[in-house]
Scaffold this active site. Structure first.
Site, PDB file in Angstrom:
ATOM      1  N   ASP A  42       0.830  -1.205   0.000  1.00 54.70           N
ATOM      2  CA  ASP A  42       0.000   0.000   0.000  1.00 54.70           C
ATOM      3  C   ASP A  42       0.870   1.263   0.000  1.00 54.70           C
ATOM      4  O   ASP A  42       1.974   1.254   0.535  1.00 54.70           O
ATOM      5  CB  ASP A  42      -0.892  -0.035   1.256  1.00 54.70           C
ATOM      6  CG  ASP A  42      -2.134   0.803   1.081  1.00 54.70           C
ATOM      7  OD1 ASP A  42      -2.360   1.334  -0.018  1.00 54.70           O
ATOM      8  OD2 ASP A  42      -2.885   0.936   2.060  1.00 54.70           O
TER       9      ASP A  42
ATOM     10  N   SER B  63      -7.187  -6.044  -5.826  1.00 55.49           N
ATOM     11  CA  SER B  63      -8.332  -6.623  -5.114  1.00 55.49           C
ATOM     12  C   SER B  63      -9.585  -6.519  -5.979  1.00 55.49           C
ATOM     13  O   SER B  63      -9.618  -5.746  -6.954  1.00 55.49           O
ATOM     14  CB  SER B  63      -8.560  -5.875  -3.801  1.00 55.49           C
ATOM     15  OG  SER B  63      -9.114  -4.606  -4.070  1.00 55.49           O
TER      16      SER B  63
ATOM     17  N   ASN C 216     -10.585  -3.047  -6.373  1.00 50.08           N
ATOM     18  CA  ASN C 216      -9.746  -2.101  -7.128  1.00 50.08           C
ATOM     19  C   ASN C 216     -10.311  -1.745  -8.515  1.00 50.08           C
ATOM     20  O   ASN C 216      -9.862  -0.794  -9.146  1.00 50.08           O
ATOM     21  CB  ASN C 216      -8.314  -2.633  -7.293  1.00 50.08           C
ATOM     22  CG  ASN C 216      -7.485  -2.546  -6.021  1.00 50.08           C
ATOM     23  OD1 ASN C 216      -6.560  -3.326  -5.819  1.00 50.08           O
ATOM     24  ND2 ASN C 216      -7.805  -1.591  -5.149  1.00 50.08           N
TER      25      ASN C 216
HETATM   26  C1  FPP Z   1      -1.785  -0.040  -3.549  1.00 48.67           C
HETATM   27  O1  FPP Z   1      -1.304   1.289  -3.480  1.00 48.67           O
HETATM   28  C2  FPP Z   1      -1.170  -0.743  -4.689  1.00 48.67           C
HETATM   29  C3  FPP Z   1      -1.842  -1.379  -5.693  1.00 48.67           C
HETATM   30  C4  FPP Z   1      -3.312  -1.435  -5.771  1.00 48.67           C
HETATM   31  C5  FPP Z   1      -1.126  -2.038  -6.820  1.00 48.67           C
HETATM   32  C6  FPP Z   1       0.051  -2.854  -6.405  1.00 48.67           C
HETATM   33  C7  FPP Z   1       0.687  -3.457  -7.578  1.00 48.67           C
HETATM   34  C8  FPP Z   1       2.010  -3.498  -7.811  1.00 48.67           C
HETATM   35  C9  FPP Z   1       3.016  -2.936  -6.886  1.00 48.67           C
HETATM   36  C10 FPP Z   1       2.492  -4.157  -9.041  1.00 48.67           C
HETATM   37  C11 FPP Z   1       2.816  -5.622  -8.775  1.00 48.67           C
HETATM   38  C12 FPP Z   1       3.187  -6.291 -10.040  1.00 48.67           C
HETATM   39  C13 FPP Z   1       3.123  -7.647 -10.283  1.00 48.67           C
HETATM   40  C14 FPP Z   1       3.449  -8.173 -11.603  1.00 48.67           C
HETATM   41  C15 FPP Z   1       2.700  -8.603  -9.278  1.00 48.67           C
HETATM   42  P1  FPP Z   1      -2.346   2.476  -3.659  1.00 48.67           P
HETATM   43  O2  FPP Z   1      -2.468   2.754  -5.115  1.00 48.67           O
HETATM   44  O3  FPP Z   1      -3.626   2.091  -2.988  1.00 48.67           O
HETATM   45  O4  FPP Z   1      -1.657   3.640  -2.921  1.00 48.67           O
HETATM   46  P2  FPP Z   1      -2.380   4.799  -2.097  1.00 48.67           P
HETATM   47  O5  FPP Z   1      -3.056   4.134  -0.951  1.00 48.67           O
HETATM   48  O6  FPP Z   1      -1.250   5.675  -1.682  1.00 48.67           O
HETATM   49  O7  FPP Z   1      -3.328   5.468  -3.044  1.00 48.67           O
END
Ligand code: FPP
Length: 249
Positions: free
Chosen positions: A29, A74, A77
């Site tokens: 996150d 998720s 998402n």
């Molecule tokens: C949450 O941060 C992150 C995600 C929803 C995406 C995570 C995915 C990756 C790091 C890529 C992984 C790649 C592979 C191939 C497995 P957020 O966007 O909710 O951050 P915020 O809470 O600061 O808005």
């Protein structure tokens, strides 16, 4: 892959090999906030997040941790802006294509869990390709939860078992924890011992609800793109201080 990458980095001397978690789960996150703080678009946080995940996978392998599960997307998402969802789907696909060779060389067994059938078909193809090609690898088990929801996973296990009861294949009282676990997406991997969540949120967010019954939780304020080996070391040190009682005294 260069020689530096193939060299195993040793477990820090203050950590006890025998007390390492067998399975670490991560909620990655804070990508968006990390990017915002730098005046960058949110997607740059996700891009950086991939490298962090790759380094963590390698670190787990180096230090002898047998399984890593990451929450990549998720079921909730899908509610994000379309451009961000599209970017993430394309990113997953690109990363899979790009990293497959290296995962083979490093003996990683990758699997995806979640409702995969509603992902873009080109991503599904890459997912099945990578799972098929790596299925006999004996190194670290790397699980990526994509279009994953813990409640949905539990429901699909219930439906599968209900069908078996209806067809007379099993009796209701044969349904115990072991049988139930075998009907979850994660049937082939032990339950996580440690959950790490970055960016300070104190929630499970529908992640591995059944499997995490006895997991130790480690929450850090660090944003996912800043989570590095030192941060992981700190999480493992904290984990090793915990007394795991599993409900006993
Ligand atoms: C949450 O941060 C992150 C995600 C929803 C995406 C995570 C995915 C990756 C790091 C890529 C992984 C790649 C592979 C191939 C497995 P957020 O966007 O909710 O951050 P915020 O809470 O600061 O808005």
């Amino acid at each position: 892959m260069n020689n530096m990458q193939t060299l195993l980095q040793e477990l820090p001397s203050d950590l006890d090999q025998d007390l390492l978690p067998r399975h670490v789960a991560v909620i990655m996150d804070g990508n968006g906030r990390w990017a915002k703080r730098r005046g960058l678009p949110r997607i740059m946080g996700h891009r950086q997040g991939v490298d962090v995940l790759k380094n963590l996978l390698r670190c787990c392998r180096d230090w002898g941790i047998k399984a890593l599960t990451a929450y990549a997307f998720s079921t909730e998402n899908w509610g994000r802006p379309l451009e961000e969802v599209d970017f993430l789907m394309t990113l997953f696909e690109r990363v899979l294509v790009r990293e497959l060779q290296e995962m083979m060389e490093e003996n990683v067994r990758i699997q995806f869990v979640g409702n995969l059938s509603s992902l873009p078909s080109s991503l599904q193809s890459q997912i099945y390709r990578s799972m098929t090609l790596t299925k006999d690898n004996q190194g670290i088990q790397f699980t990526v939860a994509t279009n994953y929801g813990g409640r949905q996973e539990i429901l699909q296990a219930c439906r599968a078992l209900a069908t078996q009861v209806q067809q007379g294949q099993i009796q209701p009282d044969q349904i115990d924890e072991a049988l139930f676990s075998r009907h979850l997406y994660t049937a082939n991997v032990c339950d996580p011992d440690l959950l790490i969540r970055t960016s300070g949120e104190m929630r499970l967010s529908n992640f591995l609800l059944w499997q995490m019954a006895y997991a130790e939780l480690y929450i850090t304020d660090v944003y996912w793109p800043d989570f590095n080996r030192q941060q992981f070391h700190k999480a493992l040190s904290a984990y090793q201080q915990r007394e795991r009682r599993f409900g006993k005294i």
